[in-house]
Design a protein around this motif. Structure first.
Motif, PDB file in Angstrom:
ATOM      1  N   ARG A  71     -15.831  -9.831  -1.495  1.00 40.37           N
ATOM      2  CA  ARG A  71     -14.702  -8.887  -1.481  1.00 40.37           C
ATOM      3  C   ARG A  71     -13.354  -9.581  -1.304  1.00 40.37           C
ATOM      4  N   THR A  72     -13.311 -10.672  -0.555  1.00 42.80           N
ATOM      5  CA  THR A  72     -12.043 -11.402  -0.420  1.00 42.80           C
ATOM      6  C   THR A  72     -11.615 -11.985  -1.759  1.00 42.80           C
ATOM      7  N   LEU A  75     -10.192  -9.093  -3.918  1.00 46.32           N
ATOM      8  CA  LEU A  75      -8.840  -8.719  -3.484  1.00 46.32           C
ATOM      9  C   LEU A  75      -7.818  -9.751  -3.950  1.00 46.32           C
ATOM     10  N   GLN A  76      -8.117 -11.027  -3.784  1.00 50.34           N
ATOM     11  CA  GLN A  76      -7.186 -12.069  -4.214  1.00 50.34           C
ATOM     12  C   GLN A  76      -6.947 -12.021  -5.720  1.00 50.34           C
ATOM     13  N   THR A  79      -4.772  -9.015  -6.830  1.00 49.80           N
ATOM     14  CA  THR A  79      -3.399  -8.959  -6.324  1.00 49.80           C
ATOM     15  C   THR A  79      -2.609 -10.233  -6.608  1.00 49.80           C
ATOM     16  N   GLU A 110      -2.170  -2.334  -3.201  1.00 50.24           N
ATOM     17  CA  GLU A 110      -2.790  -3.486  -2.553  1.00 50.24           C
ATOM     18  C   GLU A 110      -3.453  -3.121  -1.226  1.00 50.24           C
ATOM     19  N   ASP A 111      -2.775  -2.337  -0.401  1.00 52.76           N
ATOM     20  CA  ASP A 111      -3.345  -1.935   0.892  1.00 52.76           C
ATOM     21  C   ASP A 111      -4.564  -1.029   0.696  1.00 52.76           C
ATOM     22  N   ALA A 114      -7.567  -3.073  -0.391  1.00 51.46           N
ATOM     23  CA  ALA A 114      -8.159  -3.762   0.758  1.00 51.46           C
ATOM     24  C   ALA A 114      -9.004  -2.797   1.579  1.00 51.46           C
ATOM     25  N   GLU A 115      -8.481  -1.598   1.837  1.00 50.94           N
ATOM     26  CA  GLU A 115      -9.238  -0.588   2.575  1.00 50.94           C
ATOM     27  C   GLU A 115     -10.506  -0.204   1.815  1.00 50.94           C
ATOM     28  N   PHE A 118     -13.043  -3.209   2.098  1.00 47.47           N
ATOM     29  CA  PHE A 118     -13.533  -3.650   3.395  1.00 47.47           C
ATOM     30  C   PHE A 118     -13.883  -2.528   4.367  1.00 47.47           C
ATOM     31  N   ASP A 119     -13.278  -1.354   4.231  1.00 54.43           N
ATOM     32  CA  ASP A 119     -13.426  -0.331   5.263  1.00 54.43           C
ATOM     33  C   ASP A 119     -14.189   0.918   4.834  1.00 54.43           C
TER      34      ASP A 119
END
Length: 127
Positions: A71-72, A75-76, A79, A110-111, A114-115, A118-119
């Motif tokens: 997941r990292t 995201l990278q 973005t 972007e936020d 990420a959510e 990861f969340d």
């Protein structure tokens, strides 16, 4: 008895991307899909399964797996090098598919991406 083609459906078919990734392999340059470019597309079934992308170098749809699906890394990649234009901060969209509901499209900044990564518990769909 009716036969359903694997590409029939509602538009969230991961089989289409699988077919496109297999179609170009081994073909000479004259027969490749050089005009059929796709955005990076990640298939989710509760977690990232496969990442399809357009390879400029090979002029074909390719796929990523393994550590590239962390997941990292997602995201990278989604973005990196982002330039806001006309105040738009959308970096991804998620087309979700559930058997018991209509398909939905969620646009993510972007936020929110990420959510999402990861969340939130992820569902079936295409990022």
């Amino acid at each position: 008895m009716s036969h359903t083609h694997p590409l029939d459906g509602d538009g969230t078919s991961k089989e289409l991307f699988h077919y496109l990734s297999k179609r170009g392999q081994g073909l000479d340059q004259d027969h490749k899909f050089d005009s059929l470019k796709i955005p990076d597309t990640i298939v989710f079934y509760n977690f990232p399964i496969v990442w399809y992308y357009w390879s400029e170098q090979n002029a074909e749809v390719r796929k990523k797996g393994g550590k590239e699906l962390e997941r990292t890394n997602i995201l990278q990649a989604f973005t990196r090098g982002r330039k806001e234009s006309n105040g738009c901060d959308i970096v991804a969209s998620f087309l979700s598919h559930r058997q018991d509901a209509e398909d939905t499209i969620t646009f993510l900044n972007e936020d929110e991406l990420a959510e999402f990564l990861f969340d939130k518990p992820t569902q079936q769909g295409l990022l």
